[in-house]
Motif scaffolding. Structure first.
Motif, PDB file in Angstrom:
ATOM      1  N   ARG A 264       0.836  -1.212   0.000  1.00 44.01           N
ATOM      2  CA  ARG A 264       0.000   0.000   0.000  1.00 44.01           C
ATOM      3  C   ARG A 264       0.863   1.252   0.000  1.00 44.01           C
ATOM      4  NH1 ARG A 264      -3.725  -1.641   4.469  1.00 44.01           N
ATOM      5  NH2 ARG A 264      -2.932   0.241   5.407  1.00 44.01           N
ATOM      6  N   ARG A 265       1.950   1.235   0.749  1.00 47.32           N
ATOM      7  CA  ARG A 265       2.839   2.409   0.782  1.00 47.32           C
ATOM      8  C   ARG A 265       3.493   2.642  -0.569  1.00 47.32           C
ATOM      9  NH1 ARG A 265       5.478   1.679   6.794  1.00 47.32           N
ATOM     10  NH2 ARG A 265       3.688   2.528   7.905  1.00 47.32           N
TER      11      ARG A 265
ATOM     12  N   ALA B 103       0.882   4.019  -2.835  1.00 46.41           N
ATOM     13  CA  ALA B 103       0.598   5.415  -2.481  1.00 46.41           C
ATOM     14  C   ALA B 103       1.680   6.340  -3.028  1.00 46.41           C
ATOM     15  CB  ALA B 103       0.475   5.565  -0.974  1.00 46.41           C
TER      16      ALA B 103
ATOM     17  N   SER C 109      -6.635   9.551  -3.593  1.00 44.75           N
ATOM     18  CA  SER C 109      -6.561   8.082  -3.571  1.00 44.75           C
ATOM     19  C   SER C 109      -5.322   7.620  -2.825  1.00 44.75           C
ATOM     20  CB  SER C 109      -6.543   7.525  -4.993  1.00 44.75           C
ATOM     21  OG  SER C 109      -7.762   7.765  -5.633  1.00 44.75           O
TER      22      SER C 109
ATOM     23  N   ILE D  27      -3.766   9.243  -0.419  1.00 49.01           N
ATOM     24  CA  ILE D  27      -3.993   9.489   1.009  1.00 49.01           C
ATOM     25  C   ILE D  27      -4.888   8.394   1.585  1.00 49.01           C
ATOM     26  CG2 ILE D  27      -5.151  11.031   2.649  1.00 49.01           C
ATOM     27  CD1 ILE D  27      -4.029  13.374   1.029  1.00 49.01           C
ATOM     28  N   ASN D  28      -5.933   8.022   0.856  1.00 54.43           N
ATOM     29  CA  ASN D  28      -6.820   6.962   1.332  1.00 54.43           C
ATOM     30  C   ASN D  28      -6.093   5.632   1.471  1.00 54.43           C
ATOM     31  OD1 ASN D  28      -9.148   8.434   1.751  1.00 54.43           O
ATOM     32  ND2 ASN D  28      -9.832   8.201  -0.355  1.00 54.43           N
TER      33      ASN D  28
ATOM     34  N   LEU E   5      -2.983   5.280   2.311  1.00 52.69           N
ATOM     35  CA  LEU E   5      -2.174   5.371   3.529  1.00 52.69           C
ATOM     36  C   LEU E   5      -3.026   5.321   4.791  1.00 52.69           C
ATOM     37  CD1 LEU E   5       0.454   8.055   2.482  1.00 52.69           C
ATOM     38  CD2 LEU E   5       0.760   5.568   2.636  1.00 52.69           C
ATOM     39  N   ARG E   6      -4.255   5.803   4.708  1.00 47.35           N
ATOM     40  CA  ARG E   6      -5.147   5.821   5.872  1.00 47.35           C
ATOM     41  C   ARG E   6      -5.952   4.550   6.011  1.00 47.35           C
ATOM     42  NH1 ARG E   6      -8.824  10.806   6.557  1.00 47.35           N
ATOM     43  NH2 ARG E   6      -9.953   8.956   7.072  1.00 47.35           N
ATOM     44  N   GLY E   7      -5.866   3.674   5.030  1.00 50.19           N
ATOM     45  CA  GLY E   7      -6.693   2.465   4.993  1.00 50.19           C
ATOM     46  C   GLY E   7      -6.503   1.590   6.205  1.00 50.19           C
TER      47      GLY E   7
ATOM     48  N   LYS F 131      -5.382  -1.002   8.820  1.00 49.02           N
ATOM     49  CA  LYS F 131      -4.065  -1.582   9.139  1.00 49.02           C
ATOM     50  C   LYS F 131      -4.210  -3.098   9.220  1.00 49.02           C
ATOM     51  CE  LYS F 131      -2.339   2.533   9.684  1.00 49.02           C
ATOM     52  NZ  LYS F 131      -2.613   3.246   8.494  1.00 49.02           N
TER      53      LYS F 131
END
Length: 169
Positions: free
Chosen positions: A7-8, A11, A155, A157-158, A160-162, A164
């Protein structure tokens, strides 16, 4: 590779794509327009390939007409993507204006504690749409690319915030 690392990485790639789209809005908008033309062409070919699966003459006629319309629209877009981009900007403005108004109505009617955020989203979306419509066609050179870049940024940012990954004990 674990999902958080994936994901990182995704992102970071989205942030890079967003920066390019925002810094080069005309190029990104033109590429988006060309991609839309390619997708419309593929859809038209798909419709024509499905002609054999239709049982009746009426179904074949409608499927064939649909396929020809898709291909005609694709050719129109691909022959002159810059003029098509101008039309798409007006379409995007009207779409955002309508979406914003629907968000406003939904937020105002919602008893949810997040109703205020939905109303805020509706106001911002409607303002963006209204600005695109009012400033059209002069904003066509930069607007689609900039909006696309902003969407990519959000997208990222989302991502990264998704959620864990679950911690192991």
């Amino acid at each position: 590779m674990d999902s958080l690392l994936q994901r990182r990485i995704a992102a970071v790639l989205l942030f890079i794509a967003a920066a390019i789209a925002i810094l080069l809005p005309f190029a990104s908008a033109t590429l988006l327009t060309i991609a839309l033309g390619g997708a419309a062409c593929a859809a038209g070919i798909g419709q024509l390939l499905r002609l054999g699966g239709e049982a009746g003459l009426q179904g074949k006629v409608f499927r064939g007409f649909s396929g020809v319309l898709y291909i005609a629209a694709a050719l129109w877009i691909l022959i002159d993507p810059v003029d098509s981009e101008i039309s798409l900007t007006l379409f995007a403005g009207v779409l955002l204006l309508i979406e914003g108004l629907m968000e406003l109505a939904g937020g105002a009617a919602s008893p949810s504690p997040l109703g205020g955020l939905v109303v805020f989203d509706g106001v911002i979306t409607a303002i963006f749409g209204l600005l695109l419509v009012i400033e059209w066609p002069s904003d066509s050179i930069w607007a689609l690319g900039t909006l696309f870049g902003a969407a990519l940024f959000l997208s990222a940012i989302n991502l990264l915030r998704g959620p864990k990954p679950a911690e192991t004990t």
